[in-house]
Design a protein around this motif. Structure first.
Motif, short mmCIF file in Angstrom:
data_model
loop_
_atom_site.label_atom_id
_atom_site.label_comp_id
_atom_site.label_asym_id
_atom_site.label_seq_id
_atom_site.Cartn_x
_atom_site.Cartn_y
_atom_site.Cartn_z
N ARG A 1 -55.93 17.70 17.92
CA ARG A 1 -55.55 19.11 17.84
C ARG A 1 -55.12 19.50 16.43
O ARG A 1 -55.42 20.59 15.97
CB ARG A 1 -54.40 19.39 18.82
CG ARG A 1 -54.85 19.50 20.26
CD ARG A 1 -55.84 20.60 20.47
NE ARG A 1 -55.33 21.89 20.01
CZ ARG A 1 -56.08 22.95 19.77
NH1 ARG A 1 -57.38 22.88 19.90
NH2 ARG A 1 -55.53 24.09 19.38
N THR A 2 -54.42 18.61 15.73
CA THR A 2 -53.99 18.92 14.37
C THR A 2 -55.19 19.13 13.46
O THR A 2 -55.24 20.08 12.67
CB THR A 2 -53.10 17.79 13.82
OG1 THR A 2 -51.95 17.65 14.67
CG2 THR A 2 -52.64 18.12 12.41
N LEU A 3 -56.19 18.25 13.57
CA LEU A 3 -57.39 18.40 12.74
C LEU A 3 -58.14 19.69 13.08
O LEU A 3 -58.62 20.40 12.19
CB LEU A 3 -58.32 17.20 12.94
CG LEU A 3 -57.80 15.86 12.41
CD1 LEU A 3 -58.76 14.74 12.80
CD2 LEU A 3 -57.61 15.91 10.91
N SER A 4 -58.21 20.01 14.37
CA SER A 4 -58.90 21.23 14.78
C SER A 4 -58.18 22.48 14.29
O SER A 4 -58.81 23.43 13.79
CB SER A 4 -59.02 21.26 16.32
OG SER A 4 -59.70 22.41 16.76
N VAL A 5 -56.85 22.50 14.42
CA VAL A 5 -56.08 23.66 13.95
C VAL A 5 -56.17 23.79 12.44
O VAL A 5 -56.31 24.90 11.90
CB VAL A 5 -54.62 23.56 14.42
CG1 VAL A 5 -53.76 24.64 13.77
CG2 VAL A 5 -54.53 23.67 15.93
N LEU A 6 -56.08 22.66 11.72
CA LEU A 6 -56.19 22.71 10.27
C LEU A 6 -57.55 23.26 9.85
O LEU A 6 -57.63 24.13 8.96
CB LEU A 6 -55.98 21.31 9.68
CG LEU A 6 -56.12 21.21 8.15
CD1 LEU A 6 -55.10 22.10 7.46
CD2 LEU A 6 -55.95 19.76 7.70
N ALA A 7 -58.60 22.79 10.49
CA ALA A 7 -59.93 23.30 10.16
C ALA A 7 -60.03 24.79 10.45
O ALA A 7 -60.62 25.55 9.67
CB ALA A 7 -60.99 22.53 10.97
N VAL B 1 -68.41 22.41 4.27
CA VAL B 1 -68.89 21.10 4.71
C VAL B 1 -67.72 20.21 5.13
O VAL B 1 -67.76 19.53 6.16
CB VAL B 1 -69.73 20.43 3.60
CG1 VAL B 1 -70.11 19.00 4.01
CG2 VAL B 1 -70.99 21.25 3.32
N LEU B 2 -66.66 20.21 4.33
CA LEU B 2 -65.49 19.41 4.68
C LEU B 2 -64.79 19.94 5.92
O LEU B 2 -64.28 19.18 6.74
CB LEU B 2 -64.51 19.37 3.50
CG LEU B 2 -64.98 18.56 2.29
CD1 LEU B 2 -63.92 18.61 1.18
CD2 LEU B 2 -65.27 17.12 2.67
N THR B 3 -64.78 21.26 6.07
CA THR B 3 -64.22 21.85 7.30
C THR B 3 -65.02 21.40 8.51
O THR B 3 -64.46 21.08 9.57
CB THR B 3 -64.21 23.38 7.21
OG1 THR B 3 -63.43 23.78 6.08
CG2 THR B 3 -63.63 24.01 8.47
N ALA B 4 -66.34 21.36 8.37
CA ALA B 4 -67.20 20.88 9.45
C ALA B 4 -66.86 19.44 9.82
O ALA B 4 -66.79 19.07 11.00
CB ALA B 4 -68.67 20.98 9.03
N ALA B 5 -66.60 18.62 8.80
CA ALA B 5 -66.25 17.22 9.06
C ALA B 5 -64.94 17.12 9.85
O ALA B 5 -64.81 16.28 10.76
CB ALA B 5 -66.14 16.45 7.74
N LEU B 6 -63.98 17.97 9.52
CA LEU B 6 -62.72 17.97 10.26
C LEU B 6 -62.95 18.29 11.73
O LEU B 6 -62.37 17.66 12.63
CB LEU B 6 -61.74 18.98 9.66
CG LEU B 6 -61.13 18.64 8.30
CD1 LEU B 6 -60.26 19.81 7.81
CD2 LEU B 6 -60.29 17.38 8.38
N PHE B 7 -63.79 19.28 12.00
CA PHE B 7 -64.08 19.65 13.40
C PHE B 7 -64.78 18.51 14.13
O PHE B 7 -64.49 18.25 15.31
CB PHE B 7 -64.95 20.91 13.45
CG PHE B 7 -64.17 22.19 13.40
CD1 PHE B 7 -63.18 22.47 14.32
CD2 PHE B 7 -64.45 23.14 12.42
CE1 PHE B 7 -62.47 23.66 14.27
CE2 PHE B 7 -63.75 24.34 12.36
CZ PHE B 7 -62.76 24.60 13.29
N VAL B 8 -65.71 17.84 13.47
CA VAL B 8 -66.44 16.75 14.13
C VAL B 8 -65.49 15.60 14.46
O VAL B 8 -65.54 15.03 15.56
CB VAL B 8 -67.60 16.26 13.23
CG1 VAL B 8 -68.23 15.00 13.81
CG2 VAL B 8 -68.66 17.36 13.10
#
Length: 419
Positions: free
Chosen positions: A21-27, A175-182
């Motif tokens: 959840r933290t990675l998703s919210v940060l992204a 691209v880095l935001t996409a990596a966080l979501f993945v």
């Protein structure tokens, strides 16, 4: 009265949920700034930016109840996995398009529609995931951890995306935001959760959708609080519009608003952290008071007061919001049956998502006619009266946190669902 001792949630499942959840919210926090910069650099058109942002918001408003049904019908970790994966792929597509130097507003608008749909589908999964991996006695602390992580992301997000845009460019930031979501999708999607059984019978999708609305209507304490929260979000939109204008014109410039805003974000983070440590015996009284204090910064900006006073008022207001969000999520997770929780949560999110943009859009036009002070004072009276007015309801004044011994918290048969 001593603060209750709230045990920490179990580490294995909850730690995985917290990281995901933290990675998703940060992204999520990285997207608005990056998207704004991308559109402005490409066309410089405010109309184009408004179109792209609207294309993300509208699907959220339309599809949130649908997301609630899906999260109640399907394993919530699978729904969350799909939603974050789709958002990651969308951000990757935007990043590739920007890196190739081909920025098409139509493409960005369509991709924003997909993003908004994924947000609507994924948002109602959070509460079901908390109830699936955290026992009832530890949920207040679990929601505090999630709220604190969200606060950190809100504070850090704009700075992170600014550094990324300056150092590697806006395309690579997507691209880095996409990596966080993945990574977030893989983390939450791999949760091993307790699957709550649905009542016997094969109800259809449309029947479940209608039942979600009936569940909301059946709980007076719930739908009246939803109205109060919606008004709070509307007045927050008013402050987000007029606060920067007042700071720029009467308080010395942008620095005044930046200081005030950051103090508020810190307040929200501290409120989420403190929520399980406060001696709260009547949670809905606490949430009502937490909503009412948002009147403070509206009044100080109406004066307008010096920056230090505005910052202190906004700090207190957002501290109250941090407590409110944490306690409210816990009450919902205790009071709704597991198979209806996501649908109830979707209506909570729907009203919040709809009310703040309304405040953002109405504040400036109305203020142009009546003046900033009039709108800010009216908003303060509205949020104070609506929040404190909830205390007139007996169930709001008397409802407490459930304990394991109380009959309302019935055990629900469960089966293990690993993926």
């Amino acid at each position: 009265m001593q603060a209750p001792v709230v045990p920490s949630p179990p580490l294995v499942g909850f730690r995985r949920l917290l990281v995901g959840r933290t990675l998703s919210v940060l992204a999520t926090c990285l997207i608005p700034t990056a998207l704004t910069l991308a559109v402005i650099h490409a066309t410089g058109s405010a109309a184009d930016l408004g179109l792209v942002l609207a294309c993300e918001l509208i699907p959220q408003l339309v599809l949130l109840p649908v997301g609630g049904v899906l999260a109640d019908r399907l394993p919530p970790q699978r729904v969350a996995f799909a939603a974050d994966l789709v958002r990651g792929l969308v951000q990757l597509a935007i990043g590739v398009e920007l890196l190739l130097g081909v920025v098409n507003i139509t493409h960005l608008s369509l991709l924003s529609v997909i993003t908004g749909a994924a947000v609507a589908i994924g948002t109602p999964t959070v509460s079901p995931l908390v109830t699936a991996v955290v026992p009832a006695h530890a949920r207040l602390r679990a929601n505090s951890h999630l709220g604190t992580a969200r606060g950190i992301a809100l504070v850090a997000g704009p700075g992170i995306v600014g550094v990324m845009v300056i150092t590697i460019g806006v395309g690579w930031s997507f691209v880095l935001t996409a990596a966080l979501f993945v990574v977030a999708a893989a983390t939450v999607g791999g949760l091993k959760v307790t699957r709550h059984e649905r009542p016997a019978g094969n109800s259809g999708f449309l029947k479940d959708l209608a039942e979600g609305w009936q569940v909301v209507r059946a709980h007076r304490w719930f739908w009246t609080n939803l109205i109060g929260h919606g008004i709070s979000n509307l007045t927050a939109g008013v402050l987000m519009t007029l606060g920067p204008l007042v700071a720029l014109r009467e308080l010395g410039g942008d620095a005044s608003w930046v200081i005030t805003y950051q103090c508020g974000m810190v307040g929200m983070l501290i409120g989420a952290y403190l929520a399980p440590r406060l001696p709260v015996s009547r949670p809905l009284v606490a949430t009502s008071l937490g909503g009412a204090v948002f009147a403070l910064p509206l009044l100080t900006f109406a004066v307008p007061a010096p920056t230090a006073v505005n910052a202190a008022a906004y700090f207190v207001a957002m501290l109250g919001l941090g407590v409110l969000n944490t306690v409210w999520q816990t009450v919902m997770q205790q009071r709704f049956e597991p198979h209806t929780l996501a649908r109830a949560d979707s209506y909570d999110a729907l009203l919040s998502f709809a009310a703040r943009p309304l405040g953002l859009s109405l504040a400036a036009p109305v203020a142009a006619t009546t003046g900033n002070a009039t709108v800010l004072v009216a908003a303060a009276v509205l949020v104070g009266a609506s929040s404190l007015g909830l205390l007139a309801l007996r169930e709001v004044r008397t409802m407490g946190f459930l304990t394991a011994k109380e009959p309302d918290e019935r055990p629900v048969p469960a089966t293990a669902d690993e993926h």
